[in-house]
Design a protein around this motif. Structure first.
Motif, PDB file in Angstrom:
ATOM      1  N   VAL A  29       0.865  -1.180   0.000  1.00 40.44           N
ATOM      2  CA  VAL A  29       0.000   0.000   0.000  1.00 40.44           C
ATOM      3  C   VAL A  29       0.897   1.224   0.000  1.00 40.44           C
ATOM      4  CG1 VAL A  29      -1.750   1.294   1.273  1.00 40.44           C
ATOM      5  CG2 VAL A  29      -1.758  -1.224   1.304  1.00 40.44           C
ATOM      6  N   PRO A  30       0.661   2.175  -0.905  1.00 43.72           N
ATOM      7  CA  PRO A  30       1.539   3.353  -0.939  1.00 43.72           C
ATOM      8  C   PRO A  30       1.600   4.045   0.414  1.00 43.72           C
ATOM      9  CG  PRO A  30       0.146   3.308  -2.873  1.00 43.72           C
ATOM     10  CD  PRO A  30      -0.332   2.207  -1.976  1.00 43.72           C
ATOM     11  N   THR A  51       2.186  12.609   0.401  1.00 43.56           N
ATOM     12  CA  THR A  51       1.112  12.048   1.228  1.00 43.56           C
ATOM     13  C   THR A  51      -0.122  11.772   0.371  1.00 43.56           C
ATOM     14  OG1 THR A  51       0.423  14.282   1.837  1.00 43.56           O
ATOM     15  CG2 THR A  51       1.887  13.133   3.360  1.00 43.56           C
ATOM     16  N   SER A  52       0.092  11.198  -0.805  1.00 44.62           N
ATOM     17  CA  SER A  52      -0.948  10.712  -1.717  1.00 44.62           C
ATOM     18  C   SER A  52      -1.659  11.818  -2.477  1.00 44.62           C
ATOM     19  CB  SER A  52      -1.967   9.822  -0.992  1.00 44.62           C
ATOM     20  OG  SER A  52      -2.814  10.592  -0.185  1.00 44.62           O
ATOM     21  N   ALA A  53      -1.072  12.963  -2.588  1.00 41.36           N
ATOM     22  CA  ALA A  53      -1.620  14.015  -3.449  1.00 41.36           C
ATOM     23  C   ALA A  53      -0.848  13.967  -4.775  1.00 41.36           C
ATOM     24  CB  ALA A  53      -1.532  15.364  -2.769  1.00 41.36           C
ATOM     25  N   ALA A  54      -0.258  15.061  -5.208  1.00 41.46           N
ATOM     26  CA  ALA A  54       0.489  15.089  -6.465  1.00 41.46           C
ATOM     27  C   ALA A  54       1.692  14.162  -6.398  1.00 41.46           C
ATOM     28  CB  ALA A  54       0.957  16.515  -6.763  1.00 41.46           C
ATOM     29  N   GLU A  66       9.768  12.493  -7.204  1.00 40.65           N
ATOM     30  CA  GLU A  66       8.619  11.953  -7.911  1.00 40.65           C
ATOM     31  C   GLU A  66       8.268  10.586  -7.350  1.00 40.65           C
ATOM     32  OE1 GLU A  66       9.034  11.675 -12.139  1.00 40.65           O
ATOM     33  OE2 GLU A  66       6.901  11.254 -12.427  1.00 40.65           O
ATOM     34  N   PHE A  67       7.006  10.443  -6.957  1.00 42.64           N
ATOM     35  CA  PHE A  67       6.510   9.165  -6.472  1.00 42.64           C
ATOM     36  C   PHE A  67       6.089   8.331  -7.676  1.00 42.64           C
ATOM     37  CE2 PHE A  67       4.548   6.043  -3.936  1.00 42.64           C
ATOM     38  CZ  PHE A  67       3.289   5.777  -4.440  1.00 42.64           C
ATOM     39  N   LYS A  68       6.681   7.137  -7.792  1.00 42.93           N
ATOM     40  CA  LYS A  68       6.314   6.214  -8.868  1.00 42.93           C
ATOM     41  C   LYS A  68       5.872   4.898  -8.244  1.00 42.93           C
ATOM     42  CE  LYS A  68       9.184   8.074 -12.589  1.00 42.93           C
ATOM     43  NZ  LYS A  68      10.200   7.781 -13.621  1.00 42.93           N
ATOM     44  N   LYS A  69       4.558   4.707  -8.223  1.00 49.19           N
ATOM     45  CA  LYS A  69       4.007   3.524  -7.564  1.00 49.19           C
ATOM     46  C   LYS A  69       4.472   2.242  -8.252  1.00 49.19           C
ATOM     47  CE  LYS A  69      -0.418   1.424  -6.289  1.00 49.19           C
ATOM     48  NZ  LYS A  69      -1.894   1.567  -6.354  1.00 49.19           N
ATOM     49  N   SER A  70       4.509   2.252  -9.594  1.00 51.76           N
ATOM     50  CA  SER A  70       4.870   1.044 -10.335  1.00 51.76           C
ATOM     51  C   SER A  70       6.302   0.610 -10.055  1.00 51.76           C
ATOM     52  CB  SER A  70       4.694   1.279 -11.837  1.00 51.76           C
ATOM     53  OG  SER A  70       5.525   2.345 -12.267  1.00 51.76           O
ATOM     54  N   GLU A  71       7.151   1.574  -9.698  1.00 58.23           N
ATOM     55  CA  GLU A  71       8.545   1.262  -9.407  1.00 58.23           C
ATOM     56  C   GLU A  71       8.839   1.281  -7.902  1.00 58.23           C
ATOM     57  OE1 GLU A  71       9.996   3.524 -13.522  1.00 58.23           O
ATOM     58  OE2 GLU A  71      10.994   3.978 -11.621  1.00 58.23           O
ATOM     59  N   THR A  96       1.069   3.154   5.638  1.00 60.92           N
ATOM     60  CA  THR A  96      -0.381   3.252   5.667  1.00 60.92           C
ATOM     61  C   THR A  96      -0.940   1.879   5.327  1.00 60.92           C
ATOM     62  OG1 THR A  96      -0.548   3.862   3.318  1.00 60.92           O
ATOM     63  CG2 THR A  96      -0.324   5.658   4.897  1.00 60.92           C
ATOM     64  N   PRO A  97      -2.061   1.411   5.860  1.00 60.87           N
ATOM     65  CA  PRO A  97      -2.796   2.053   6.947  1.00 60.87           C
ATOM     66  C   PRO A  97      -1.983   2.085   8.230  1.00 60.87           C
ATOM     67  CG  PRO A  97      -3.586  -0.167   6.605  1.00 60.87           C
ATOM     68  CD  PRO A  97      -2.617   0.105   5.501  1.00 60.87           C
ATOM     69  N   ARG A  98      -2.402   2.895   9.148  1.00 56.55           N
ATOM     70  CA  ARG A  98      -1.532   3.209  10.241  1.00 56.55           C
ATOM     71  C   ARG A  98      -1.505   2.127  11.314  1.00 56.55           C
ATOM     72  NH1 ARG A  98       0.535   7.959   9.963  1.00 56.55           N
ATOM     73  NH2 ARG A  98       0.299   9.045   8.016  1.00 56.55           N
ATOM     74  N   GLY A  99      -2.554   1.988  12.021  1.00 54.56           N
ATOM     75  CA  GLY A  99      -2.611   0.970  13.060  1.00 54.56           C
ATOM     76  C   GLY A  99      -1.474   1.092  14.041  1.00 54.56           C
ATOM     77  N   SER A 100      -0.834  -0.046  14.319  1.00 57.33           N
ATOM     78  CA  SER A 100       0.203  -0.078  15.343  1.00 57.33           C
ATOM     79  C   SER A 100       1.476   0.620  14.886  1.00 57.33           C
ATOM     80  CB  SER A 100       0.529  -1.531  15.700  1.00 57.33           C
ATOM     81  OG  SER A 100       1.029  -2.205  14.558  1.00 57.33           O
TER      82      SER A 100
END
Lengths: 117, 112
Positions: A29-30, A51-54, A66-71, A96-100
Motif C-alpha cells: 500500500v503506498p 502524502t498521496s496528493a500530487a 517523484e513518487f512512482k508507484k509502479s517502481e 499506511t494504513p496506520r494501526g500499530s
C-alpha cells in the motif's frame, strides 16, 4: 515489514550538475514518504513529503521528488547542485494504513552527498 | 515559530550520574518523539508521546526514562548510562502522531 533502500551510500557531483538520490520502498500500500537532510552536527530537516496528493513533490532548496508507484520509488532530484547541498540525506517511510505503526518512521541508511567545486 | 529546541547542546556524564535532556516546541504539536542516532546511521525511535501519554516505547532500557509534563515539553531522564549510550539524541514533534515530524538540533551525549 517496511523497508527503505537508498541506493548508494555516497554520491559525488560537481557544482552545477544534476543531483539524483535514489530511494525505493517495500509496501503493498503506498505509504507516506519523506526526504530529510542532515548537516554535520545538526538535526534532520524536512525537505519534502508525499502524502498521496500530487506525485511530483517540490520541496525546499530547489529539491523535488517523484513518487512512482509502479517502481515503488521516490527519488530525490535537484537540477543544479550547490556547494551548500553537501550533507547526509535520508529517505523515510510512514506506513499506511496506520494501526500499530502510527508514528513510526522507517529510515533508509542515508546517502552522503559530496559536491565538488 | 516552527522550531523544536533542545538543551543542552552537549553533555558529558559519568556512568553513575543522573542527568536530563530537554525538548520544547511551541507549534501546538500533540505528538513528540525521542530518537537516538549513532554516527553514520539513521535515527532510531525510542519513545513516542501523543497527547502527553506514552504511546510507543521501543523496548528502551530503563536507564532512559521519558517524561512529558505538558504538550510543549518533553524530557529524557538519564541514569546509570553505559559508554555505548553515547550518541546524538534527537527530539521531534508532529501535529498529530503519524504526521510529518520536525526535528530539533539534538543533544550530543558522551558517557565516560
Amino acid at each position: 515489514a517496511q523497508s527503505v533502500t537508498q541506493l548508494g551510500s555516497h554520491v559525488s557531483v560537481s557544482e552545477g550538475a544534476l543531483v539524483l538520490l535514489r530511494c525505493n520502498y517495500s509496501s503493498s500500500v503506498p505509504p507516506y514518504l519523506f526526504w530529510y537532510v542532515q548537516y554535520p552536527n545538526q538535526g534532520l530537516q524536512l525537505l519534502l513529503k508525499y502524502t498521496s496528493a500530487a506525485t511530483l513533490v517540490k520541496g525546499i532548496n530547489g529539491f523535488e521528488a517523484e513518487f512512482k508507484k509502479s517502481e515503488t520509488s521516490f527519488h530525490l532530484t535537484k537540477p543544479s547542485a550547490h556547494m551548500s547541498d553537501a550533507a547526509e540525506y535520508f529517505c523515510a517511510v510512514s506506513p499506511t494504513p496506520r494501526g500499530s505503526t502510527l508514528g513510526r518512521l522507517y529510515f533508509g541508511r542515508g546517502t552522503q552527498l559530496t559536491v565538488w567545486p | 515559530d516552527t522550531e523544536v529546541t533542545q538543551t543542552p547542546k552537549h553533555l558529558v556524564m559519568g556512568m553513575t550520574n543522573k542527568k536530563s535532556l530537554k525538548c520544547e516546541q511551541h507549534m501546538g504539536h500533540r505528538a513528540m518523539y525521542w530518537y537516538k542516532q549513532k554516527a553514520k546511521k539513521p535515527p532510531e525511535l525510542m519513545f513516542v508521546y501523543s497527547y502527553e501519554k506514552l504511546s510507543i516505547n521501543e523496548s528502551v532500557p530503563s536507564r532512559f526514562s521519558p517524561e512529558c509534563p505538558n504538550s510543549s515539553l518533553l524530557n529524557l531522564h538519564l541514569h546509570a548510562l553505559q559508554p555505548e549510550d553515547s550518541a546524538l539524541y534527537l527530539c521531534a514533534s508532529s501535529l498529530l502522531q503519524g504526521g510529518e515530524q520536525y526535528f530539533g538540533p539534538g543533544t550530543r551525549l558522551t558517557v565516560t
